[in-house]
Design an enzyme around this catalytic site. Structure first.
Site, PDB file in Angstrom:
ATOM      1  N   THR A 199       0.716  -1.172   0.136  1.00 34.45           N
ATOM      2  CA  THR A 199       0.073  -0.139  -0.094  1.00 34.45           C
ATOM      3  C   THR A 199       0.836   1.209  -0.035  1.00 34.45           C
ATOM      4  OG1 THR A 199      -1.633  -1.197   1.091  1.00 34.45           O
ATOM      5  CG2 THR A 199      -1.665   1.174   1.365  1.00 34.45           C
TER       6      THR A 199
ATOM      7  N   ARG B 115     -13.948  -9.578  -1.982  1.00 39.78           N
ATOM      8  CA  ARG B 115     -14.339  -8.552  -1.014  1.00 39.78           C
ATOM      9  C   ARG B 115     -13.982  -7.222  -1.694  1.00 39.78           C
ATOM     10  NH1 ARG B 115     -10.361  -5.663   1.506  1.00 39.78           N
ATOM     11  NH2 ARG B 115      -8.667  -6.736   2.597  1.00 39.78           N
ATOM     12  N   VAL B 116     -14.470  -6.076  -1.059  1.00 33.51           N
ATOM     13  CA  VAL B 116     -13.850  -4.859  -1.794  1.00 33.51           C
ATOM     14  C   VAL B 116     -12.674  -4.527  -0.793  1.00 33.51           C
ATOM     15  CG1 VAL B 116     -14.533  -2.455  -1.704  1.00 33.51           C
ATOM     16  CG2 VAL B 116     -16.019  -3.936  -2.358  1.00 33.51           C
ATOM     17  N   GLY B 117     -11.606  -3.996  -1.098  1.00 36.11           N
ATOM     18  CA  GLY B 117     -10.453  -3.699  -0.260  1.00 36.11           C
ATOM     19  C   GLY B 117     -10.705  -2.507   0.654  1.00 36.11           C
TER      20      GLY B 117
ATOM     21  N   THR C 199      -1.637   0.972   6.375  1.00 41.98           N
ATOM     22  CA  THR C 199      -1.328  -0.132   5.680  1.00 41.98           C
ATOM     23  C   THR C 199      -1.355  -1.530   6.541  1.00 41.98           C
ATOM     24  OG1 THR C 199       0.336  -1.044   4.004  1.00 41.98           O
ATOM     25  CG2 THR C 199       1.248   0.143   6.053  1.00 41.98           C
ATOM     26  N   GLY C 200      -1.598  -2.565   6.031  1.00 43.91           N
ATOM     27  CA  GLY C 200      -1.600  -3.749   6.720  1.00 43.91           C
ATOM     28  C   GLY C 200      -2.788  -4.572   6.457  1.00 43.91           C
TER      29      GLY C 200
END
Length: 160
Positions: free
Chosen positions: A14, A42-44, A65-66
């Site tokens: 990211t 799934r949607v991020g 991020t992660g």
């Protein structure tokens, strides 16, 4: 062996950015790696307001991020900005956001960068001990973009 090629397997992550202009206007946004932690279909977390990024012109902004599947449950970017609204510094807000996640997910891997409208910033992360978190800062006092590393040698999360 060397580093993986740009855009190749093992070389993606990211990218988050917080921008504060000379008038204190702020914007935040994130990209997504979309690969490592995403559950198929799934949607991020990046497009979910408050999960990947969040900004409020009266307070500041944050980017994360992660592990997005965990981050969506806690909205750490939103939480950090609201913590600053309640009087916490960017460092305290970053620490609080990561601690809230690590309390329930001790093995959580992630990081947050938080900045207020004055350009003050803080960083917190929960990462493996041998994985420093790299981030860059540019502000007039530095005079150029400067890369820093948040090291995890002393505890499971750290704050600069």
């Amino acid at each position: 062996m060397g580093a993986p090629p740009p855009g190749g397997p093992g070389n993606h992550d990211t990218i988050g950015i917080i921008v504060v202009d000379a008038k204190g206007n702020i914007a935040a946004g994130t990209t997504t790696n979309g690969l490592t932690y995403k559950i198929p279909g799934r949607v991020g977390d990046s497009p979910i307001m408050g999960a990947g990024s969040y900004a409020d012109g009266e307070v500041g902004g944050a980017v994360c991020t992660g592990n997005g599947d965990i981050m969506m449950r806690f909205l750490p970017s939103y939480q950090a900005v609201e913590s600053m609204r309640q009087g916490k510094s960017p460092k305290e807000a970053a620490d609080d956001a990561i601690q809230r996640i690590a309390k329930y997910y001790p093995g959580f891997s992630g990081a947050i960068i938080v900045a207020n409208i004055k350009g003050e910033y803080g960083v917190a992360a929960s990462l493996p001990r041998d994985s420093p978190f790299p981030f860059c800062v540019y502000n007039p006092s530095l005079g150029k973009a400067t890369q820093f590393y948040l090291n995890q040698t002393d505890n499971p999360f750290s704050v600069l």
